[in-house]
Write an enzyme that holds these catalytic residues in place. Structure first.
Site, mmCIF file in Angstrom:
data_model
loop_
_atom_site.group_PDB
_atom_site.id
_atom_site.type_symbol
_atom_site.label_atom_id
_atom_site.label_comp_id
_atom_site.label_asym_id
_atom_site.label_seq_id
_atom_site.Cartn_x
_atom_site.Cartn_y
_atom_site.Cartn_z
ATOM 1 N N ARG A 143 11.140 -5.559 5.594
ATOM 2 C CA ARG A 143 11.028 -4.058 4.732
ATOM 3 C C ARG A 143 11.992 -3.375 5.761
ATOM 4 N NH1 ARG A 143 5.164 -1.604 5.521
ATOM 5 N NH2 ARG A 143 5.255 -2.650 7.569
ATOM 6 N N ARG A 178 -0.114 -8.823 13.268
ATOM 7 C CA ARG A 178 -0.491 -8.689 12.555
ATOM 8 C C ARG A 178 -1.712 -8.613 11.890
ATOM 9 N NH1 ARG A 178 4.095 -5.063 10.706
ATOM 10 N NH2 ARG A 178 2.794 -4.094 9.822
ATOM 11 N N ARG A 180 10.896 -1.051 11.142
ATOM 12 C CA ARG A 180 9.800 -1.246 12.076
ATOM 13 C C ARG A 180 9.886 -1.296 13.643
ATOM 14 N NH1 ARG A 180 4.721 0.178 8.977
ATOM 15 N NH2 ARG A 180 3.825 -1.362 10.557
ATOM 16 N N ARG A 194 -10.096 0.052 9.071
ATOM 17 C CA ARG A 194 -9.074 -1.067 9.491
ATOM 18 C C ARG A 194 -10.489 -2.091 10.084
ATOM 19 N NH1 ARG A 194 -3.826 0.227 8.984
ATOM 20 N NH2 ARG A 194 -2.134 -1.468 10.117
ATOM 21 N N LYS A 249 0.896 -1.171 -0.320
ATOM 22 C CA LYS A 249 0.137 -0.293 0.192
ATOM 23 C C LYS A 249 0.630 1.071 -0.075
ATOM 24 C CE LYS A 249 -2.108 -1.393 3.734
ATOM 25 N NZ LYS A 249 -1.732 -2.426 4.210
HETATM 26 P P1 ADP Z 1 1.310 -1.415 7.069
HETATM 27 O O1 ADP Z 1 1.436 -0.262 6.707
HETATM 28 O O2 ADP Z 1 2.196 -2.744 7.889
HETATM 29 O O3 ADP Z 1 0.030 -2.191 7.341
HETATM 30 P P2 ADP Z 1 0.094 0.777 9.587
HETATM 31 O O4 ADP Z 1 2.034 1.189 8.856
HETATM 32 O O5 ADP Z 1 -0.886 1.030 8.436
HETATM 33 O O6 ADP Z 1 0.873 -1.115 8.847
HETATM 34 O O7 ADP Z 1 -0.069 0.445 10.829
HETATM 35 C C1 ADP Z 1 1.002 0.387 11.741
HETATM 36 C C2 ADP Z 1 -0.210 0.223 12.714
HETATM 37 O O8 ADP Z 1 -0.422 1.360 13.091
HETATM 38 C C3 ADP Z 1 -0.980 -0.617 12.803
HETATM 39 O O9 ADP Z 1 -0.938 -2.212 13.335
HETATM 40 C C4 ADP Z 1 -1.875 -0.198 13.963
HETATM 41 O O10 ADP Z 1 -1.952 -0.389 16.118
HETATM 42 C C5 ADP Z 1 -1.832 1.473 14.045
HETATM 43 N N1 ADP Z 1 -2.756 1.500 13.204
HETATM 44 C C6 ADP Z 1 -2.293 2.588 11.383
HETATM 45 N N2 ADP Z 1 -4.200 2.204 11.205
HETATM 46 C C7 ADP Z 1 -5.230 2.109 12.039
HETATM 47 C C8 ADP Z 1 -6.357 2.565 12.043
HETATM 48 N N3 ADP Z 1 -7.035 2.739 10.577
HETATM 49 N N4 ADP Z 1 -7.189 1.976 12.924
HETATM 50 C C9 ADP Z 1 -6.302 1.337 13.796
HETATM 51 N N5 ADP Z 1 -5.553 1.167 14.566
HETATM 52 C C10 ADP Z 1 -4.251 1.820 13.264
HETATM 53 P P1 ADP Z 2 2.096 -1.990 3.550
HETATM 54 O O1 ADP Z 2 2.053 -0.005 3.129
HETATM 55 O O2 ADP Z 2 0.976 -2.230 2.396
HETATM 56 O O3 ADP Z 2 2.348 -2.311 4.779
HETATM 57 P P2 ADP Z 2 5.245 -1.490 1.886
HETATM 58 O O4 ADP Z 2 4.303 -0.536 0.669
HETATM 59 O O5 ADP Z 2 5.861 -0.681 2.685
HETATM 60 O O6 ADP Z 2 3.803 -2.111 2.203
HETATM 61 O O7 ADP Z 2 5.635 -3.197 1.131
HETATM 62 C C1 ADP Z 2 5.911 -4.172 2.153
HETATM 63 C C2 ADP Z 2 7.915 -4.314 1.877
HETATM 64 O O8 ADP Z 2 7.275 -5.239 0.792
HETATM 65 C C3 ADP Z 2 8.563 -2.645 1.517
HETATM 66 O O9 ADP Z 2 9.627 -4.110 2.044
HETATM 67 C C4 ADP Z 2 8.981 -3.031 0.024
HETATM 68 O O10 ADP Z 2 9.556 -2.715 -0.249
HETATM 69 C C5 ADP Z 2 7.918 -4.557 -0.430
HETATM 70 N N1 ADP Z 2 6.920 -4.389 -1.849
HETATM 71 C C6 ADP Z 2 6.545 -3.725 -1.849
HETATM 72 N N2 ADP Z 2 5.349 -4.012 -2.764
HETATM 73 C C7 ADP Z 2 6.671 -5.064 -3.566
HETATM 74 C C8 ADP Z 2 6.242 -6.308 -5.038
HETATM 75 N N3 ADP Z 2 5.508 -5.962 -5.829
HETATM 76 N N4 ADP Z 2 6.524 -7.183 -4.757
HETATM 77 C C9 ADP Z 2 8.067 -6.990 -3.901
HETATM 78 N N5 ADP Z 2 8.119 -6.559 -2.793
HETATM 79 C C10 ADP Z 2 6.943 -5.162 -3.073
#
Ligand code: ADP
Ligand code: ADP
Length: 211
Positions: free
Chosen positions: A126, A166, A155, A92, A16
């Site tokens: 990541r 998660r 992270r 979420r 994302k």
């Molecule tokens: P990822 O990109 O790996 O999905 P995020 O950066 O979106 O993770 O979220 C990291 C953490 O922040 C989540 O595990 C949660 O604790 C909190 N968080 C983010 N967005 C929300 C939301 N919409 N509602 C509740 N908690 C959230």
């Molecule tokens: P999210 O925001 O959904 O948690 P990220 O964009 O942070 O996901 O991506 C999670 C990890 O996967 C990062 O290390 C990123 O570089 C890698 N990644 C993202 N898209 C791809 C893809 N299409 N193929 C392989 N690795 C990817």
């Protein structure tokens, strides 16, 4: 479409953040991401909101959701200042989706589909550049410049145990949100397991076609 208003949905690690950066460059919209907003305010005092813990940190370090009242306020404020946006990491759960419906209308909810084992691999590998916010992966997308490589950080919640938690929180709370947008006729799915450029080509086309 002048300024698209869209959601990007998908499990943690689906890509994302990576695709949101492309969307922002191409369509000139705001990137509204609750994860980044919360990480920047991990220690803010939320005790007055009658929450179990006093700061977002406790929830985030465990991989649990931060209470709705906290995230709803963040999104409401951010959307009031944006014409077009890509909303990443929200809603979420169904309560947040209902809240969002009160705030704005959407053009599209874009879902990135990726299998669970691939998600774990992506999240544990990541790495982030603290200076630019750029997203890397130790194997799939390492930086070419050794100076950048040296300053990359991981992270706190990208260790395997928290990642698994998660993913289970996602399955329980957020999969119903995906079904909700499907029922509303707003959902478009993209195969997120392809290479980043291929995912981007499909994402771009899907947004253009939603006009
Ligand atoms: P990822 O990109 O790996 O999905 P995020 O950066 O979106 O993770 O979220 C990291 C953490 O922040 C989540 O595990 C949660 O604790 C909190 N968080 C983010 N967005 C929300 C939301 N919409 N509602 C509740 N908690 C959230
Ligand atoms: P999210 O925001 O959904 O948690 P990220 O964009 O942070 O996901 O991506 C999670 C990890 O996967 C990062 O290390 C990123 O570089 C890698 N990644 C993202 N898209 C791809 C893809 N299409 N193929 C392989 N690795 C990817």
């Amino acid at each position: 479409m002048a300024q698209p208003r869209l959601l990007i949905l998908g499990a943690p690690g689906a890509g994302k953040g990576t695709q949101s950066a492309n969307i922002v460059d191409e369509f000139d919209v705001e990137h509204v991401t609750t994860g980044d907003a919360l990480r920047a305010n991990k220690d803010m005092d939320i005790s007055e909101m009658d929450t179990e813990y006093d700061t977002p940190r406790e929830y985030m370090d465990k991989g649990e959701l931060v209470p709705d009242a906290v995230v709803n306020a963040i999104v409401d404020e951010a959307l009031s200042q944006a014409d077009g946006f890509v909303l990443d990491g929200y809603p979420r759960n169904l309560e947040q989706a209902e809240e969002l419906a009160e705030m704005t209308e959407l053009d599209l909810a874009l879902m990135l589909d990726v299998s669970e084992e691939e998600l774990v691999h992506r999240l544990t590998g990541r790495r982030l550049d603290p200076e630019t916010g750029e997203i890397y992966h130790v194997e799939y997308n390492p930086p070419e410049d050794p100076e950048i490589e040296e300053r990359l950080v991981q992270r706190d919640d990208d260790d395997e145990e928290t990642v698994r938690e998660r993913l289970s929180v996602y399955e329980e709370n957020t999969e119903p949100v995906v079904e909700h947008y499907e029922t509303e006729g707003l959902l478009e799915r993209v195969d997120g397991e392809q290479a980043p450029d291929e995912v981007w080509a499909e994402v771009k086309e899907t947004i253009e076609n939603a006009a």
